[in-house]
Design an enzyme around this catalytic site. Sequence first.
Site, PDB file in Angstrom:
ATOM      1  N   GLU A 121      26.003  37.859  49.473  1.00 48.20           N
ATOM      2  CA  GLU A 121      27.259  37.437  49.737  1.00 48.20           C
ATOM      3  C   GLU A 121      27.959  38.091  51.107  1.00 48.20           C
ATOM      4  O   GLU A 121      28.994  37.524  51.548  1.00 48.20           O
ATOM      5  CB  GLU A 121      28.223  37.976  48.644  1.00 48.20           C
ATOM      6  CG  GLU A 121      27.992  37.443  47.357  1.00 48.20           C
ATOM      7  CD  GLU A 121      29.037  37.691  46.231  1.00 48.20           C
ATOM      8  OE1 GLU A 121      29.138  38.954  46.329  1.00 48.20           O
ATOM      9  OE2 GLU A 121      29.504  36.640  45.671  1.00 48.20           O
ATOM     10  N   LYS A 141      13.901  58.082  51.783  1.00 52.75           N
ATOM     11  CA  LYS A 141      13.303  56.944  51.850  1.00 52.75           C
ATOM     12  C   LYS A 141      14.196  55.739  51.661  1.00 52.75           C
ATOM     13  O   LYS A 141      14.334  54.678  52.363  1.00 52.75           O
ATOM     14  CB  LYS A 141      12.289  56.677  51.042  1.00 52.75           C
ATOM     15  CG  LYS A 141      11.255  55.505  51.174  1.00 52.75           C
ATOM     16  CD  LYS A 141      10.533  55.675  52.592  1.00 52.75           C
ATOM     17  CE  LYS A 141       9.243  56.524  52.089  1.00 52.75           C
ATOM     18  NZ  LYS A 141       8.480  57.209  53.644  1.00 52.75           N
ATOM     19  N   CYS A 161      56.056  48.147  32.860  1.00 58.22           N
ATOM     20  CA  CYS A 161      55.937  46.694  33.030  1.00 58.22           C
ATOM     21  C   CYS A 161      55.565  46.168  31.577  1.00 58.22           C
ATOM     22  O   CYS A 161      56.689  46.146  30.660  1.00 58.22           O
ATOM     23  CB  CYS A 161      54.931  46.417  33.952  1.00 58.22           C
ATOM     24  SG  CYS A 161      55.174  44.579  34.460  1.00 58.22           S
ATOM     25  N   LEU A 162      54.494  45.847  31.214  1.00 53.69           N
ATOM     26  CA  LEU A 162      54.289  45.690  29.896  1.00 53.69           C
ATOM     27  C   LEU A 162      54.759  46.800  28.766  1.00 53.69           C
ATOM     28  O   LEU A 162      55.159  46.470  27.580  1.00 53.69           O
ATOM     29  CB  LEU A 162      52.668  45.425  29.706  1.00 53.69           C
ATOM     30  CG  LEU A 162      52.338  44.729  28.154  1.00 53.69           C
ATOM     31  CD1 LEU A 162      53.032  43.262  27.994  1.00 53.69           C
ATOM     32  CD2 LEU A 162      50.815  44.793  27.700  1.00 53.69           C
ATOM     33  N   ARG A 186      55.391  38.002  35.357  1.00 54.17           N
ATOM     34  CA  ARG A 186      55.702  36.855  34.911  1.00 54.17           C
ATOM     35  C   ARG A 186      56.864  36.626  33.957  1.00 54.17           C
ATOM     36  O   ARG A 186      57.388  35.716  34.044  1.00 54.17           O
ATOM     37  CB  ARG A 186      54.551  36.193  34.697  1.00 54.17           C
ATOM     38  CG  ARG A 186      54.484  34.430  34.955  1.00 54.17           C
ATOM     39  CD  ARG A 186      53.103  33.979  34.409  1.00 54.17           C
ATOM     40  NE  ARG A 186      51.885  34.311  34.896  1.00 54.17           N
ATOM     41  CZ  ARG A 186      51.562  34.247  36.095  1.00 54.17           C
ATOM     42  NH1 ARG A 186      52.029  33.249  36.845  1.00 54.17           N
ATOM     43  NH2 ARG A 186      50.341  34.445  36.721  1.00 54.17           N
ATOM     44  N   HIS A 189      56.381  48.778  39.071  1.00 53.41           N
ATOM     45  CA  HIS A 189      55.044  49.915  38.920  1.00 53.41           C
ATOM     46  C   HIS A 189      55.218  50.728  39.866  1.00 53.41           C
ATOM     47  O   HIS A 189      54.792  50.960  40.978  1.00 53.41           O
ATOM     48  CB  HIS A 189      53.984  48.967  39.302  1.00 53.41           C
ATOM     49  CG  HIS A 189      53.499  47.992  38.282  1.00 53.41           C
ATOM     50  ND1 HIS A 189      52.554  48.056  37.419  1.00 53.41           N
ATOM     51  CD2 HIS A 189      53.704  46.699  38.085  1.00 53.41           C
ATOM     52  CE1 HIS A 189      52.572  46.892  36.571  1.00 53.41           C
ATOM     53  NE2 HIS A 189      53.191  46.261  37.132  1.00 53.41           N
ATOM     54  N   GLU A 245      53.680  53.692  40.124  1.00 53.99           N
ATOM     55  CA  GLU A 245      52.438  54.438  40.381  1.00 53.99           C
ATOM     56  C   GLU A 245      51.890  53.772  41.789  1.00 53.99           C
ATOM     57  O   GLU A 245      51.372  54.802  42.447  1.00 53.99           O
ATOM     58  CB  GLU A 245      51.337  54.040  39.372  1.00 53.99           C
ATOM     59  CG  GLU A 245      51.033  52.532  39.392  1.00 53.99           C
ATOM     60  CD  GLU A 245      51.730  51.552  38.378  1.00 53.99           C
ATOM     61  OE1 GLU A 245      52.952  51.994  38.063  1.00 53.99           O
ATOM     62  OE2 GLU A 245      51.269  50.661  37.809  1.00 53.99           O
TER      63      GLU A 245
HETATM   64  N1  GLN Z   1      52.157  40.554  31.192  1.00 50.35           N
HETATM   65  C1  GLN Z   1      53.534  40.860  31.622  1.00 50.35           C
HETATM   66  C2  GLN Z   1      54.066  39.840  32.465  1.00 50.35           C
HETATM   67  O1  GLN Z   1      53.421  39.165  33.149  1.00 50.35           O
HETATM   68  C3  GLN Z   1      53.574  42.321  32.172  1.00 50.35           C
HETATM   69  C4  GLN Z   1      52.810  42.488  33.467  1.00 50.35           C
HETATM   70  C5  GLN Z   1      52.394  43.687  33.895  1.00 50.35           C
HETATM   71  O2  GLN Z   1      52.461  44.742  33.178  1.00 50.35           O
HETATM   72  N2  GLN Z   1      51.999  43.797  35.130  1.00 50.35           N
HETATM   73  O3  GLN Z   1      55.319  39.959  32.945  1.00 50.35           O
END
Ligand code: GLN
Length: 542
Positions: A149, A189, A379-380, A465, A510, A512
């Site tokens: 690849e 080696k 987020c989630l 999303r 996020h 982080e």
């Molecule tokens: N699944 C959720 C969304 O798409 C949270 C995305 C996430 O945690 N990055 O909005």
Amino acid sequence: MKTNYIFITGGVVSSLGKGIAAASLGAILEARNLDVTIIKLDPYINVDPGTISPIQHGEVFVTEDGSETDLDLGHYERFITTKMTKKNNFTTGSIYSEVLEKERRGDYLGETIQIIPHITNAIKNRIIEGSKNKKIAIIEIGGTVGDIESLPFLEAIRQMAVDLRRKNVMYIHLTLLPYISVSKEIKTKPTQHSVKQLLSIGIQPDVLICRSEKKISKKEKEKIALFCNIIKKAVISLQDTDSIYKIPIFLNKQGLDDYICNYFKLKVPKANLSIWKKVVFLESNTNKKIKIGMIGKYIELPDAYKSIIEALRHAGIKTKISVNIKLIDSEKIDNKKTKIFKKLDGILIPGGFGNRGINGKLLAIKYARENNLPYFGICLGMHLALIEFIRNVIGIKEADSTEFNKNCKFPIIHKMRNEEKNIEMNSMNFGGTMRLGGQLCILKKNSLVYEIYKKKQIVERYRHRYQINKKLLKEIENNDLLLSGKSKKNKSIEIFELKNHSWFIACQFHPEFNSNPKNGHPLFIDFVKKSFSLNKKNNFKI
Ligand code: GLN
């Protein structure tokens, strides 16, 4: 400006930490006042890693300009100050898609399209484009020498020495020296073979970085130098270490940056590594300890949460608290198994996709909310925190996300919509269609987040999303729920917090991705501080 190129390839086995080596090298060159960038080339066919499960290559790192990239770019941003952009990572898939698009447009005027020169030219152009205006460009080639690849990448970087003259290009090969404990010796080696393989495609490495369990001796260095046709001082030992932040110091001590600066004839001051020395000192001199539970479904590969794990570590460095991160599989939590939470000083639920394991996460959030345990939802982890609150505090049991239940009766989390056109956004393709990258968020005065950030406007990175359904939220009245962060023009809710709680912050972005070992990140620092100061029964001095 003339750019000097350093290409890093890997040999013998994968997962040797090429990304960290590249980032550390970038850090010492930056400490010599050089303007550095780092580019990662990934040999797989996906156009970007955005659609790949984090269990395969680890987390997807999101850049400020909204591209979904390899996790190594996270290392680069933690080690050097140059911000990564969509130009800093590309895959074989993206190269092919560019070349094929041009072919369809007729740009090649009747030529037969071939790997050499069309694919290799496209690769070289992207490298040159991504390195523009930088004195040093470090280019990390993903995969291991010998893989089918990565051959076009290796051919392209071979050609670059011809195009730009050999003296402006340096090849570094990162390899493994296995230690045979029975005979107590390090074996050279496999490295000799790996270098031979590189030579067969026309690349003679200038520097070898030798990964090994133990430091390699002068004698072994001499042997490798002789067999691999490399001068002695360019054989660098990189033994296993308890902290990746020690690596710039290791490399500098062996003179790697001096060797590189002489090679490129760069007249620059000696490296000032005081910041790195401070990071390493603080990291190994913590005097307190906490345990944070991170509840996720990709825990078999901690790299899936790389930036969060690092951000918690950075917070520990800034607060002198050693943060023990317990990764908990959300699928293993049920009503009877909540005992595990008693041992924690704080709970963090990171981002994620799909409905697997969400019940365990909801139980963890309920526990944190009811027991005044610091909770950080990302987020989630934010979506679920709101669902939990509405189900169990407001009493609307049907509250859910359309991500988990398309036809739910109370879709408090729903797919982002294009409000003007009143349609769901991005319903066609999966790749690259989320809300991505750095965006402005306005903080509410008199909120915990305002107190933490100490400013009214912040820029954080997004990748989602689904979002909070504002219309439905209006139906809920509760004085406890504080909407403390909103996007520009009030379009979406980006942060909420619970007022009658010690520390309960849920954010859509996020944070982080914006943490580094030198500064940490305000939210992570405050979360760690609070988790320590609250839970008197668990915390103790080391
Ligand atoms: N699944 C959720 C969304 O798409 C949270 C995305 C996430 O945690 N990055 O909005």
